[in-house]
Design a protein around this motif. Structure first.
Motif, PDB file in Angstrom:
ATOM      1  N   GLY A 133       0.801  -1.212   0.000  1.00  0.00           N
ATOM      2  CA  GLY A 133       0.000   0.000   0.000  1.00  0.00           C
ATOM      3  C   GLY A 133       0.838   1.268   0.000  1.00  0.00           C
ATOM      4  O   GLY A 133       2.070   1.240   0.022  1.00  0.00           O
ATOM      5  N   LYS A 135       0.620   5.873   1.028  1.00  0.00           N
ATOM      6  CA  LYS A 135       0.036   6.855   1.945  1.00  0.00           C
ATOM      7  C   LYS A 135      -0.569   8.058   1.227  1.00  0.00           C
ATOM      8  O   LYS A 135      -1.027   9.001   1.882  1.00  0.00           O
ATOM      9  N   ARG A 137      -3.251  10.344  -0.670  1.00  0.00           N
ATOM     10  CA  ARG A 137      -4.709  10.435  -0.534  1.00  0.00           C
ATOM     11  C   ARG A 137      -5.430  10.483  -1.876  1.00  0.00           C
ATOM     12  O   ARG A 137      -6.639  10.304  -1.939  1.00  0.00           O
ATOM     13  N   GLN A 156       4.062   2.253   2.205  1.00  0.00           N
ATOM     14  CA  GLN A 156       3.614   1.699   3.485  1.00  0.00           C
ATOM     15  C   GLN A 156       4.267   0.332   3.679  1.00  0.00           C
ATOM     16  O   GLN A 156       4.074  -0.567   2.855  1.00  0.00           O
ATOM     17  N   THR A 172      -3.349  -2.920  -5.703  1.00  0.00           N
ATOM     18  CA  THR A 172      -2.585  -2.693  -4.474  1.00  0.00           C
ATOM     19  C   THR A 172      -1.107  -2.508  -4.801  1.00  0.00           C
ATOM     20  O   THR A 172      -0.481  -3.399  -5.379  1.00  0.00           O
ATOM     21  N   MET A 220      -4.922   1.762  -6.618  1.00  0.00           N
ATOM     22  CA  MET A 220      -6.076   2.115  -5.799  1.00  0.00           C
ATOM     23  C   MET A 220      -5.787   3.388  -5.001  1.00  0.00           C
ATOM     24  O   MET A 220      -4.743   3.509  -4.376  1.00  0.00           O
ATOM     25  N   TYR A 221      -6.740   4.345  -5.010  1.00  0.00           N
ATOM     26  CA  TYR A 221      -6.593   5.613  -4.271  1.00  0.00           C
ATOM     27  C   TYR A 221      -7.859   5.871  -3.453  1.00  0.00           C
ATOM     28  O   TYR A 221      -8.955   5.821  -4.011  1.00  0.00           O
ATOM     29  N   PRO A 222      -7.688   6.184  -2.163  1.00  0.00           N
ATOM     30  CA  PRO A 222      -6.495   5.915  -1.357  1.00  0.00           C
ATOM     31  C   PRO A 222      -6.341   4.414  -1.151  1.00  0.00           C
ATOM     32  O   PRO A 222      -7.257   3.645  -1.446  1.00  0.00           O
ATOM     33  N   HIS A 223      -5.196   4.012  -0.623  1.00  0.00           N
ATOM     34  CA  HIS A 223      -4.992   2.585  -0.367  1.00  0.00           C
ATOM     35  C   HIS A 223      -6.005   2.077   0.656  1.00  0.00           C
ATOM     36  O   HIS A 223      -6.360   2.782   1.606  1.00  0.00           O
ATOM     37  N   GLN A 224      -6.445   0.851   0.458  1.00  0.00           N
ATOM     38  CA  GLN A 224      -7.363   0.213   1.397  1.00  0.00           C
ATOM     39  C   GLN A 224      -6.770  -1.109   1.860  1.00  0.00           C
ATOM     40  O   GLN A 224      -6.402  -1.958   1.038  1.00  0.00           O
ATOM     41  N   ASP A 225      -6.638  -1.283   3.173  1.00  0.00           N
ATOM     42  CA  ASP A 225      -6.145  -2.552   3.713  1.00  0.00           C
ATOM     43  C   ASP A 225      -7.253  -3.597   3.659  1.00  0.00           C
ATOM     44  O   ASP A 225      -8.407  -3.309   4.007  1.00  0.00           O
ATOM     45  N   PHE A 226      -6.887  -4.809   3.235  1.00  0.00           N
ATOM     46  CA  PHE A 226      -7.845  -5.906   3.184  1.00  0.00           C
ATOM     47  C   PHE A 226      -7.410  -6.954   4.206  1.00  0.00           C
ATOM     48  O   PHE A 226      -6.353  -7.576   4.065  1.00  0.00           O
TER      49      PHE A 226
END
Length: 325
Positions: A133, A135, A137, A156, A172, A220-226
């Motif tokens: 990922g 940081k 935005r 990240q 990602t 992907m914006y913003p990064h999303q944790d799965f």
């Protein structure tokens, strides 16, 4: 009817970041000390695995998929083998990269699918870490940070240890760090867009190509944790942990201490033995298993047993169904 598992010999890929741990850990006969990947269950055109046993011995998995649809419980109209299993030896950092989704791969690249993947950490150095990922935005902020080389502020990172599992959906931003060996289950795609490669050069002094335009579009914006909810189930001598269940694949970690019995109600299974040794048995065959073996349980085997002291990574597509007894 084909009544034995389909064992596969890996296809090795040399990489600038590769090493020799695939031989050290799995006794694979790697071609060079820069062997980065073993494509252990693959029907991809860039490295199809070869069957090493039975009536199909010597055939590429891609040909078996096309010529024997009954082994996979599929319709003959299905074009591509859906998944690819690799073991990677990151003797150095992999490039920071991103993979497209299906829509982008089909419309822009003309390939059948994008690349969602997941990693099981087989081994790693102390304090090893991955990049997973970013940081930024927005796409604009991401582009500006890339342009200015603000990698420490952008990327990240996460420390990992043996036995960790990471799900990496398309879009990602990611990179496997130095000193990590992983088993990767992914869509059968080889599309990678590099964002950053540490300004390193190959043996000819050339830098590897970057793909910033594609990467900017696909990220992907913003990064999303799965976060994957693991589901652990104890069945006699088997502890089965479902690591992920999603659109393209379901992946399990199996820890076996003794004997287990199972059935295959639909589809086929892909199995990689990552520790230990044992035996696979069905009504018509018995075959030994050891660390480093990779095989498919075809749809034509409905009931089977596995015995021994082993750890396995097991995966299947959404149309498969396992029954543990």
């Amino acid at each position: 009817m084909y009544k034995e598992p389909v064992f596969l010999d890996p296809v090795f890929q040399e990489r600038i970041w590769g090493g020799s741990r695939l031989q050290t850990l799995f006794d694979y006969q790697i071609p060079t000390h820069l062997t980065g990947e073993a494509w252990v269950i693959s029907a991809h055109e860039n490295g199809p695995s070869v069957v090493r046993n039975g009536a199909l011995k010597g055939k590429k998995l891609s040909d078996v998929w096309r010529e024997h649809p009954n082994l996979f419980g599929r319709n003959a109209s299905d074009d591509e083998f859906p998944l690819l299993v690799k073991i990677l030896d990151a003797n150095d950092n992999l490039s920071v990269q991103v993979h497209p989704d299906d829509q982008y791969a089909q419309k822009v690249v003309g390939k059948p699918c994008g690349k969602t993947e997941c990693w099981y950490i087989l081994d790693c150095d102390e304090d090893a870490e991955i990049i997973i990922g970013h940081k930024a935005r927005s796409q604009m902020e991401f582009q500006e940070m890339v342009k200015n080389g603000e990698w420490q502020n952008l990327l990240q990172t996460m420390k990992v240890q043996k036995g960790d599992f990471i799900y990496v959906p398309s879009g990602t931003l990611h990179a496997i760090g130095k000193g990590i060996v992983i088993l990767e289950t992914q869509q059968s795609s080889d599309i990678t867009y590099r964002v950053y490669d540490y300004d390193r050069t190959d043996r000819h002094g050339a830098k590897r190509e970057l793909h910033l335009e594609h990467a900017l579009t696909c990220t992907m914006y913003p990064h999303q944790d799965f976060l994957c909810e693991k589901l652990r189930e104890k069945k006699g001598n088997l502890t089965s942990t479902r690591l992920v269940e999603e659109t393209y694949f379901t992946v399990y970690h199996w820890l076996l201490k003794g004997k287990m019995e199972a059935s295959l109600a639909a589809g086929f299974l892909m199995v990689s033995v990552i520790e230990g040794a044992g035996e696979f048995g069905s009504e018509d065959c018995k075959m030994t298993l050891k660390k480093g073996d990779n095989f498919i349980v075809p749809a034509t085997i409905k009931d089977y047993c596995i015995s021994g002291e082993m750890e396995m990574i097991v995966s299947h597509t959404s149309n498969a169904a396992i029954g543990l007894k």
